[in-house]
Scaffold this motif. Structure first.
Motif, PDB file in Angstrom:
ATOM      1  N   GLU A 123       0.710  -1.182   0.020  1.00 55.62           N
ATOM      2  CA  GLU A 123       0.108   0.078  -0.098  1.00 55.62           C
ATOM      3  C   GLU A 123       1.074   1.217  -0.088  1.00 55.62           C
ATOM      4  OE1 GLU A 123      -2.580  -0.475   3.486  1.00 55.62           O
ATOM      5  OE2 GLU A 123      -3.530  -2.037   2.262  1.00 55.62           O
ATOM      6  N   ASP A 124       1.964   1.093   0.722  1.00 58.03           N
ATOM      7  CA  ASP A 124       3.027   2.378   0.722  1.00 58.03           C
ATOM      8  C   ASP A 124       3.607   2.375  -0.715  1.00 58.03           C
ATOM      9  OD1 ASP A 124       2.331   2.870   3.474  1.00 58.03           O
ATOM     10  OD2 ASP A 124       4.232   1.769   4.348  1.00 58.03           O
ATOM     11  N   ILE A 125       3.835   1.571  -1.389  1.00 57.12           N
ATOM     12  CA  ILE A 125       4.584   1.614  -2.673  1.00 57.12           C
ATOM     13  C   ILE A 125       3.557   2.134  -3.566  1.00 57.12           C
ATOM     14  CG2 ILE A 125       5.189   0.124  -4.660  1.00 57.12           C
ATOM     15  CD1 ILE A 125       6.511  -1.723  -2.574  1.00 57.12           C
ATOM     16  N   VAL A 126       2.102   1.782  -3.555  1.00 58.72           N
ATOM     17  CA  VAL A 126       1.165   2.281  -4.237  1.00 58.72           C
ATOM     18  C   VAL A 126       1.080   3.915  -4.270  1.00 58.72           C
ATOM     19  CG1 VAL A 126      -1.283   2.363  -4.994  1.00 58.72           C
ATOM     20  CG2 VAL A 126       0.110   0.161  -4.559  1.00 58.72           C
ATOM     21  N   LYS A 127       1.028   4.304  -2.902  1.00 50.43           N
ATOM     22  CA  LYS A 127       0.977   5.775  -2.677  1.00 50.43           C
ATOM     23  C   LYS A 127       2.453   6.399  -3.140  1.00 50.43           C
ATOM     24  CE  LYS A 127      -1.508   5.356   1.790  1.00 50.43           C
ATOM     25  NZ  LYS A 127      -1.301   5.509   3.102  1.00 50.43           N
ATOM     26  N   PHE A 128       3.481   5.569  -3.076  1.00 55.61           N
ATOM     27  CA  PHE A 128       4.605   6.235  -3.471  1.00 55.61           C
ATOM     28  C   PHE A 128       4.775   6.554  -4.932  1.00 55.61           C
ATOM     29  CE2 PHE A 128       8.855   5.151  -5.640  1.00 55.61           C
ATOM     30  CZ  PHE A 128       9.694   6.013  -5.066  1.00 55.61           C
ATOM     31  N   LEU A 129       3.837   5.884  -6.055  1.00 52.37           N
ATOM     32  CA  LEU A 129       3.826   5.965  -7.282  1.00 52.37           C
ATOM     33  C   LEU A 129       2.846   7.015  -7.785  1.00 52.37           C
ATOM     34  CD1 LEU A 129       3.613   2.323  -8.516  1.00 52.37           C
ATOM     35  CD2 LEU A 129       5.602   3.769  -8.592  1.00 52.37           C
ATOM     36  N   ASP A 130       2.079   7.754  -6.628  1.00 52.47           N
ATOM     37  CA  ASP A 130       1.110   8.603  -6.811  1.00 52.47           C
ATOM     38  C   ASP A 130       1.814   9.950  -6.777  1.00 52.47           C
ATOM     39  OD1 ASP A 130      -0.854  10.510  -6.941  1.00 52.47           O
ATOM     40  OD2 ASP A 130      -2.060   9.667  -5.584  1.00 52.47           O
TER      41      ASP A 130
END
Length: 276
Positions: A123-130
């Motif tokens: 979930e943190d990685i997905v946020k990182f891509l935003d």
């Protein structure tokens, strides 16, 4: 023109004007046509049959109703996953450039294929891509060969579109080269994937590529990060204790995860699920 969705077929306009053409599939489309007497007929589906004769079906409410009745009986016969496009960094002696490449589409059940402690990191990685969440930084993932690092990268690229650029270990060793700075200026707002990049991010006390790790630190959180807006996903097999401590500094490293063998309970469930 016609649109298809889960509820059926709809006409989105009372007329298809002039010679506008709306593609529904390779051989079905709606358009404005003239019948055999030269009378222009709007809202017409044109179908090219096997005998190369083009037929027109005028769209009326009754026709739409019949289409929708048929639509309910359609079944999915085959779904072919699309290959995902990425860019690969190359060097020709005069400078760095990218070529478009493709990787196999991958969609995983992450809950089944990875340990439970990975989901919050995911979930943190997905946020990182935003882009609205983060402009630059690092994701650091390590683990023994075969623990799922590359497979997860494929899943990430397949299901979270972005401007992904792959940097091979040979290219990564030259991150500090002036030519690479020029390359970054032409590739702002990218997500750089560096697999097996131990040689770049090892502790600078023992690292023969010290200038490369210094460049990576600056590009991910220093002044250069404000210029390039680059994000880096780094994977490697080495122990995390061998990595330069500055790489893991809070504020630069957005997420850090060590892939381990799947727990016995999850491995058993996966074997049953696959009929093994």
């Amino acid at each position: 023109y016609l649109t298809f969705d889960d509820t059926g077929i709809k006409v989105n306009s009372s007329k298809v004007k002039g010679n506008d053409l709306y593609i529904l599939s390779n051989d079905i489309r709606t358009q404005s046509v003239k019948d055999i007497d030269g009378v222009e007929v709007f809202n017409t589906i044109a179908v090219t049959a096997n005998d190369n004769v083009e037929y027109g079906l005028h769209i009326t409410d009754n026709v739409i109703d019949n289409f929708n009745k048929l639509f309910k009986h359609l079944i999915k016969i085959k779904s072919t996953p699309k290959e995902q496009e990425v860019k690969l960094v190359c060097y020709d002696g005069g400078g760095y450039y990218t070529i478009k490449s493709k990787i196999n589409h991958t969609k995983l059940d992450l809950h089944s294929n990875y340990n439970d402690d990975f989901m919050p990191v995911y979930e943190d990685i997905v946020k990182f891509l935003d882009k609205s969440e983060r402009k630059s930084g690092l994701i650091v993932m390590n683990g023994a060969p075969g623990t799922g690092k590359s497979t997860f990268i494929r899943h990430l690229v397949s299901n979270h579109p972005n401007n992904y650029i792959i940097i091979t270990p040979a290219i990564a060793a030259h991150l500090a080269a002036p030519e690479f700075t020029s390359f970054l200026l032409n590739n702002k707002d990218a997500v750089f994937i560096m697999e097996d990049c131990e040689q770049v991010i090892m502790d600078r006390g023992t690292n023969t590529f010290g200038s490369a790790v210094a460049a990576l630190l600056n590009m991910s959180d220093g002044l250069m990060s404000d210029i390039f807006n680059g994000k880096f996903i780094c994977t490697f097999n080495a122990d995390i204790k061998d990595i330069d401590k500055a790489v893991l500094r809070k504020g630069r490293c957005f997420a850090n995860y060590e892939f381990k063998a799947l727990s016995a309970d999850k491995a058993d469930k996966l074997l049953i699920q696959r009929g093994l």
